[in-house]
Scaffold this active site. Structure first.
Site, mmCIF file in Angstrom:
data_model
loop_
_atom_site.group_PDB
_atom_site.id
_atom_site.type_symbol
_atom_site.label_atom_id
_atom_site.label_comp_id
_atom_site.label_asym_id
_atom_site.label_seq_id
_atom_site.Cartn_x
_atom_site.Cartn_y
_atom_site.Cartn_z
ATOM 1 N N LYS A 194 0.239 -3.775 -7.269
ATOM 2 C CA LYS A 194 1.038 -2.718 -7.897
ATOM 3 C C LYS A 194 1.804 -3.274 -9.103
ATOM 4 O O LYS A 194 1.811 -2.709 -10.177
ATOM 5 C CB LYS A 194 1.996 -2.144 -6.861
ATOM 6 C CG LYS A 194 2.908 -1.065 -7.373
ATOM 7 C CD LYS A 194 3.774 -0.544 -6.235
ATOM 8 C CE LYS A 194 4.960 0.236 -6.773
ATOM 9 N NZ LYS A 194 5.848 0.688 -5.707
ATOM 10 N N GLU A 200 0.620 -14.910 -5.680
ATOM 11 C CA GLU A 200 -0.591 -15.188 -4.896
ATOM 12 C C GLU A 200 -1.823 -14.524 -5.517
ATOM 13 O O GLU A 200 -2.872 -15.141 -5.699
ATOM 14 C CB GLU A 200 -0.441 -14.645 -3.459
ATOM 15 C CG GLU A 200 0.574 -15.349 -2.601
ATOM 16 C CD GLU A 200 1.969 -14.738 -2.689
ATOM 17 O OE1 GLU A 200 2.273 -14.068 -3.711
ATOM 18 O OE2 GLU A 200 2.753 -14.948 -1.754
ATOM 19 N N GLY A 256 4.115 -0.409 -1.661
ATOM 20 C CA GLY A 256 2.930 -1.207 -1.324
ATOM 21 C C GLY A 256 2.432 -0.941 0.085
ATOM 22 O O GLY A 256 1.238 -0.742 0.317
ATOM 23 N N ARG A 257 3.348 -0.929 1.064
ATOM 24 C CA ARG A 257 2.929 -0.770 2.469
ATOM 25 C C ARG A 257 2.527 0.653 2.808
ATOM 26 O O ARG A 257 2.102 0.927 3.927
ATOM 27 C CB ARG A 257 4.025 -1.299 3.401
ATOM 28 C CG ARG A 257 5.404 -0.729 3.136
ATOM 29 C CD ARG A 257 6.493 -1.554 3.823
ATOM 30 N NE ARG A 257 7.828 -1.082 3.475
ATOM 31 C CZ ARG A 257 8.519 -1.466 2.403
ATOM 32 N NH1 ARG A 257 7.985 -2.334 1.544
ATOM 33 N NH2 ARG A 257 9.725 -1.011 2.172
ATOM 34 N N GLU A 342 9.329 -4.824 6.968
ATOM 35 C CA GLU A 342 9.675 -4.803 5.545
ATOM 36 C C GLU A 342 10.433 -3.511 5.214
ATOM 37 O O GLU A 342 11.280 -3.481 4.324
ATOM 38 C CB GLU A 342 8.419 -4.934 4.673
ATOM 39 C CG GLU A 342 8.742 -5.254 3.221
ATOM 40 C CD GLU A 342 7.555 -5.758 2.410
ATOM 41 O OE1 GLU A 342 7.342 -6.980 2.342
ATOM 42 O OE2 GLU A 342 6.838 -4.926 1.832
ATOM 43 N N HIS A 373 -3.455 -13.357 28.081
ATOM 44 C CA HIS A 373 -3.573 -14.779 28.405
ATOM 45 C C HIS A 373 -2.721 -15.633 27.479
ATOM 46 O O HIS A 373 -2.898 -16.838 27.409
ATOM 47 C CB HIS A 373 -5.048 -15.181 28.343
ATOM 48 C CG HIS A 373 -5.885 -14.398 29.307
ATOM 49 N ND1 HIS A 373 -6.083 -14.779 30.609
ATOM 50 C CD2 HIS A 373 -6.496 -13.192 29.164
ATOM 51 C CE1 HIS A 373 -6.822 -13.867 31.236
ATOM 52 N NE2 HIS A 373 -7.076 -12.890 30.374
ATOM 53 N N LYS A 493 11.012 -16.049 -3.347
ATOM 54 C CA LYS A 493 10.010 -16.225 -4.411
ATOM 55 C C LYS A 493 10.632 -16.950 -5.603
ATOM 56 O O LYS A 493 10.029 -17.822 -6.213
ATOM 57 C CB LYS A 493 9.497 -14.862 -4.894
ATOM 58 C CG LYS A 493 8.635 -14.123 -3.899
ATOM 59 C CD LYS A 493 8.093 -12.867 -4.574
ATOM 60 C CE LYS A 493 7.623 -11.846 -3.566
ATOM 61 N NZ LYS A 493 7.344 -10.549 -4.161
HETATM 62 O O1 F6P Z 1 6.186 -8.696 -0.014
HETATM 63 C C1 F6P Z 1 6.704 -8.023 -1.100
HETATM 64 C C2 F6P Z 1 5.703 -7.096 -1.707
HETATM 65 O O2 F6P Z 1 6.303 -6.518 -2.820
HETATM 66 C C3 F6P Z 1 5.153 -6.027 -0.769
HETATM 67 O O3 F6P Z 1 5.997 -4.965 -0.597
HETATM 68 C C4 F6P Z 1 3.870 -5.684 -1.435
HETATM 69 O O4 F6P Z 1 3.015 -4.967 -0.594
HETATM 70 C C5 F6P Z 1 3.380 -7.048 -1.801
HETATM 71 O O5 F6P Z 1 4.536 -7.784 -2.157
HETATM 72 C C6 F6P Z 1 2.362 -7.088 -2.923
HETATM 73 O O6 F6P Z 1 2.893 -6.561 -4.100
HETATM 74 P P1 F6P Z 1 1.961 -6.184 -5.329
HETATM 75 O O7 F6P Z 1 1.082 -5.059 -4.902
HETATM 76 O O8 F6P Z 1 2.903 -5.782 -6.425
HETATM 77 O O9 F6P Z 1 1.150 -7.393 -5.703
#
Ligand code: F6P
Length: 537
Positions: A194, A200, A256-257, A342, A373, A493
């Site tokens: 987003k 990452e 995002g979620r 979150e 288990h 971060k």
């Molecule tokens: O963990 C923080 C967060 O902003 C989440 O809410 C989101 O789903 C994720 O990082 C990835 O964010 P993006 O879609 O901006 O890469």
């Protein structure tokens, strides 16, 4: 401004009620009322929700519904659907519901969703008719978990078509393990972010870019052909090198979620086909309609939320276990960890005042029967109070009826064992030695919900996920927190970026706390020299 939760009359009444009913056990409740299940269960379409194994009576539910009313959840719900800025800290609407029903044309995302679905359809047709064999979604958190859960859950219905892979982690092991099995010429990357600033995802996208250009097989236009982006940040997606016509939007109003219903679900559409993706949206929409119209006592997400508040706030359950008894739903625990923790893992209310009550419980879980288990021992005999959601599917994905019967028998048996326990007298009656009797005793009275789907289809899965989204929303409103931001994750971060510079510098003075200094020092002394992306494979 709302009074603190603990001061609300309905909340105080629940405290008194909890004290007065403390000695009541689930065993007694079931023994006293042979029709208890009928009172405390609901069915809507193919979803059965049994909350009878909670320590509730009709009086408890009445009092929880009073809390629901006093917190004005229905008014907040209507504001959310009307596109009002319920995400108060960011002054934004939360419009995931509008993605599933274009009648809610209250924001840019809803008005554009119809075009986006058409573009997705055309793109899916193009890619499925091409030489591409593999799709790799590069994204993390909400940009990975929902799509991964859906693709995995419904993978048994996929014929010979595209393979789909998900790469999220900053640990390059993950992307290298995926890439080593793939052919650059037939691999499509979806950069799902987003913000298009997530460390990452951008790091993995760079690795993918180098992997393609190194292969020399995909020609100079490898970016144009092999990359798609899903983002609310068009500018950044373009400057990465994705063609404008290959950028699908998501929007600020879609957290995002909560985003798998947008183009973030492109991997789902490519893997399962566009009809399945639309059916998923329709399922979520069916649950939305139920949430928006059913009275609280007949409303699944509302009762799921209220039972959670009761267990956590009044029965002191500090953790909540998610236990899917179906391998197809194995990613539900991690998905719900993000959705619940979150969203509702906050320590201040909407006005910035300290919460005096617990926010989200710790959510954990694993697929049954594996979990039996590992941590079930603690669920049965540990000293903590832990609430559970058991999730099962009546129709198996295979023809081995005997084994599916065994699986569901285990699920039902576990909910029963947690509920009724085993008394000392029962243990002794089974011949246990006096000295072992306490060890074999199970206190019981341990609460759980059971959710049973008649079958696992895109529609029922959409319903299930929307049901949990609304549970989280209802709980957030009762807690009077903003469920739609996640400011706590930013700080770590920032510190990581600052430390990276120190770790890679030749001889900088380490001026952190002694633990961080020593860890960096140990790492520096034992790590290999810095490699660039191309040589790191
Ligand atoms: O963990 C923080 C967060 O902003 C989440 O809410 C989101 O789903 C994720 O990082 C990835 O964010 P993006 O879609 O901006 O890469």
């Amino acid at each position: 401004m709302r009074e603190p939760l603990s001061q609300l009359a309905s909340y105080r009444a629940l405290r008194v009620h909890a004290l007065a009913s403390k000695s009541r056990t689930l065993r007694e409740l079931f023994a006293r009322d042979r029709r208890r299940f009928d009172t405390f269960s609901l069915q809507y379409e193919d979803v059965l929700f049994d909350y009878s194994k909670n320590r509730v009576t009709e009086e408890t539910i009445d009092k929880l519904v009073s809390l629901f009313s006093e917190c004005e959840v229905e008014s907040w719900r209507d504001q959310m659907v009307a596109g009002k800025p319920v995400n108060s800290t960011e002054n934004r609407a939360a419009q995931h519901v509008a993605l599933r029903d274009l009648n809610y044309l209250t924001c840019t995302c809803a008005t554009q969703q119809s075009d986006v679905l058409q573009r997705m359809q055309a793109f899916v047709d193009e890619i499925r008719a091409s030489d591409f064999t593999d799709v790799v979604n590069l994204g993390i958190g909400g940009s990975q978990m929902g799509p991964m859960l859906v693709c995995d859950a419904l993978s048994d219905d996929v014929g010979a078509g595209l393979n789909v892979h998900f790469v999220a982690n900053l640990d390059a092991t993950e992307i290298h393990r995926v890439l080593q099995k793939l052919n650059p010429a037939s691999t499509l990357f979806i950069v799902t972010s987003k913000s298009f600033t997530t460390q990452e995802t951008l790091a993995n996208a760079e690795v993918a870019k180098h992997w393609l250009s190194d292969s020399q097989r995909s020609g100079n236009n490898h970016l144009a052909k092999h990359f798609v982006a899903i983002s609310a940040n068009l500018e950044k997606a373009l400057s990465f090198g994705v063609l404008p016509e290959r950028v699908f939007p998501t929007w600020d109003e879609i957290g995002g979620r909560f985003s798998l219903w947008s183009a973030v679900g492109l991997s789902i559409a490519l893997y399962l086909g566009m009809p399945a993706f639309r059916e998923l949206l329709q399922g979520a929409n069916a649950m939305d309609k139920h949430f928006l119209t059913a009275p609280p006592r007949e409303n699944m997400p509302v009762l799921l939320a209220l039972s959670g508040i009761w267990n956590q706030h009044f029965l002191q359950a500090s953790a909540h276990a998610v236990l899917p008894y179906d391998v197809r739903l194995r990613y539900m625990p991690v998905y719900l960890q993000q959705l619940e923790m979150e969203s509702n893992g906050k320590f201040v209310d909407r006005a910035g005042n300290d919460l005096e009550v617990p926010s989200s419980p710790v959510v954990f879980g694993d697929v049954g029967t594996n979990a039996q288990h590992s941590f079930f021992q603690l669920l049965h005999q540990g000293t903590q109070t832990i609430s559970c959601d058991f999730i099962g599917v009546v129709k198996a994905s295979h023809a081995n009826k005997q084994q599916h019967d065994m699986l569901l028998a285990n699920m039902f048996g576990q909910t029963q064992a947690l509920m009724q326990g085993q008394t000392v007298a029962e243990v002794k009656a089974q011949g246990a030695a006096q000295s072992l009797a306490p060890h074999k005793t199970l206190p019981g009275n341990r609460v759980s919900n059971t959710i049973l789907l008649k079958q696992l289809t895109p529609r029922t899965l959409g319903m299930l996920l929307a049901m949990y989204e609304h549970k989280v929303f209802v709980q957030g409103i009762i807690l009077n927190i903003n469920s739609f931001d996640q400011m706590g994750v930013e700080f770590g971060k920032k510190l990581a970026s600052a430390l990276l510079e120190k770790m890679q510098a030749v001889e900088p003075a380490l001026d952190q706390d002694s633990s961080t200094n020593a860890l960096i020092d140990f790492y520096r002394q034992n790590s290999s020299p810095v490699q660039n992306i191309a040589s790191s494979k």
